[in-house]
Design an enzyme around this catalytic site. Structure first.
Site, PDB file in Angstrom:
ATOM      1  N   LYS A  22       0.734  -1.254   0.037  1.00  0.00           N
ATOM      2  CA  LYS A  22      -0.009  -0.018  -0.072  1.00  0.00           C
ATOM      3  C   LYS A  22       0.965   1.382  -0.058  1.00  0.00           C
ATOM      4  CE  LYS A  22      -2.338   1.693   3.526  1.00  0.00           C
ATOM      5  NZ  LYS A  22      -2.168   3.226   3.650  1.00  0.00           N
TER       6      LYS A  22
ATOM      7  N   ASP B  46      -3.671   4.210  -1.781  1.00  0.00           N
ATOM      8  CA  ASP B  46      -4.481   4.638  -0.734  1.00  0.00           C
ATOM      9  C   ASP B  46      -4.629   6.432  -0.653  1.00  0.00           C
ATOM     10  OD1 ASP B  46      -6.437   4.495   1.290  1.00  0.00           O
ATOM     11  OD2 ASP B  46      -4.896   4.366   2.904  1.00  0.00           O
TER      12      ASP B  46
ATOM     13  N   LYS C 194      -7.598   7.976  -0.683  1.00  0.00           N
ATOM     14  CA  LYS C 194      -8.889   8.492   0.066  1.00  0.00           C
ATOM     15  C   LYS C 194      -9.454   9.955  -0.413  1.00  0.00           C
ATOM     16  CE  LYS C 194      -7.768   6.605   4.590  1.00  0.00           C
ATOM     17  NZ  LYS C 194      -6.023   5.900   4.278  1.00  0.00           N
TER      18      LYS C 194
ATOM     19  N   ASP D 154     -14.007  14.892  -3.041  1.00  0.00           N
ATOM     20  CA  ASP D 154     -14.041  16.123  -3.146  1.00  0.00           C
ATOM     21  C   ASP D 154     -15.475  16.057  -4.161  1.00  0.00           C
ATOM     22  OD1 ASP D 154     -13.592  18.942  -4.282  1.00  0.00           O
ATOM     23  OD2 ASP D 154     -11.540  18.658  -3.971  1.00  0.00           O
TER      24      ASP D 154
ATOM     25  N   THR E 296      -9.895   4.055  11.078  1.00  0.00           N
ATOM     26  CA  THR E 296     -10.012   3.298  12.296  1.00  0.00           C
ATOM     27  C   THR E 296      -9.444   4.204  13.341  1.00  0.00           C
ATOM     28  OG1 THR E 296      -7.808   2.620  11.145  1.00  0.00           O
ATOM     29  CG2 THR E 296      -9.746   1.344  10.820  1.00  0.00           C
TER      30      THR E 296
ATOM     31  N   ARG F  66       3.293  -1.087  10.362  1.00  0.00           N
ATOM     32  CA  ARG F  66       4.558  -1.295  11.164  1.00  0.00           C
ATOM     33  C   ARG F  66       4.636  -2.578  11.969  1.00  0.00           C
ATOM     34  NH1 ARG F  66       2.927   4.503  13.600  1.00  0.00           N
ATOM     35  NH2 ARG F  66       0.817   3.546  12.966  1.00  0.00           N
TER      36      ARG F  66
END
Length: 232
Positions: A34, A62, A64, A67, A121, A215
């Site tokens: 990603k 990614d 997101k 608009d 999240t 991570r």
């Protein structure tokens, strides 16, 4: 298909050298990565091409996007011919925006699946109430899922805690779930800024199609052991 084929590694907060070092590890046979907003703003399409061509990885971009419909459509048009497999837009942009995103994606990046982001999240029930006046979170998620289904997009990005709800009502939508941590990390409260987390086994059992992990994999001292746990 191996469980590792369903793991997407988030390369967030990594330098180019760190990305190179991680992807070149001989034990790293994870096929999907990603690239988030931070990396894309910094390095642009060149990084996408490099990871696709040099490391032979599938790409989840990614961004997101959120608009007015024409702006989102033009943004997706600018990604034309980029080798990406997943792209994110915000469901809260509404049905018109989502339909515009899908129409443009089918022309400019036809191989790519468009995923709608529900609620981040990092937000928990109190945040949803404070920000949007949401007291019934299940109802709020269902409204977003219905909008996603009505617009014709390919799938949903949400925490693993909402996957069961999604699959019960809209099983045709792909489920991609961030907020995944190994059990020892959860028990040790090593979850950083994510609130609605779950371990990989629980998430797959809940119905997740793909898991996004960052991570937990990119910063581990023993990648081989972490991959062994995922395979099991």
């Amino acid at each position: 298909m191996s469980k590792l084929d369903k793991i997407i590694v988030a390369l967030d907060q990594m330098s180019l050298d760190e990305i190179d070092q991680f992807l070149r590890q001989k034990e790293n046979d994870l096929p999907f990565v990603k690239i988030g907003l931070e990396l894309f703003v910094k390095y642009g399409p060149d990084l996408v091409h490099k990871i696709s061509l040099e490391y032979k990885k599938k790409i989840f971009l990614d961004l997101k996007l959120h608009d007015i419909p024409v702006t989102v459509a033009k943004a997706i048009s600018s990604l034309k011919n980029l080798p990406i497999d997943f792209l994110t837009v915000h469901l809260s942009g509404g049905e018109a925006m989502l339909k515009a995103a899908m129409a443009e994606a089918r022309m400019s990046i036809p191989q790519c699946k468009v995923l709608g982001v529900s609620f981040l999240t990092s937000l928990e029930a109190k945040d949803l109430n404070d920000l949007f006046g949401i007291t019934n979170t299940e109802e709020a998620f269902l409204r977003l899922f219905k909008t996603a289904s009505d617009s014709g997009i390919d799938g949903i990005v949400s925490s693993p805690h909402e996957v069961g709800l999604l699959k019960k009502h809209y099983p045709h939508l792909l489920s991609v779930t961030p907020g995944i941590r190994f059990r020892d990390e959860i028990e040790g409260a090593q979850v950083q800024d994510q609130k609605r987390v779950m371990d990989p086994k629980e998430a797959f059992n809940a119905g997740s199609d793909y898991l996004v992990m960052g991570r937990s994999l990119t910063k581990t001292q023993n990648l081989s052991e972490r991959l062994r746990l995922l395979k099991e």
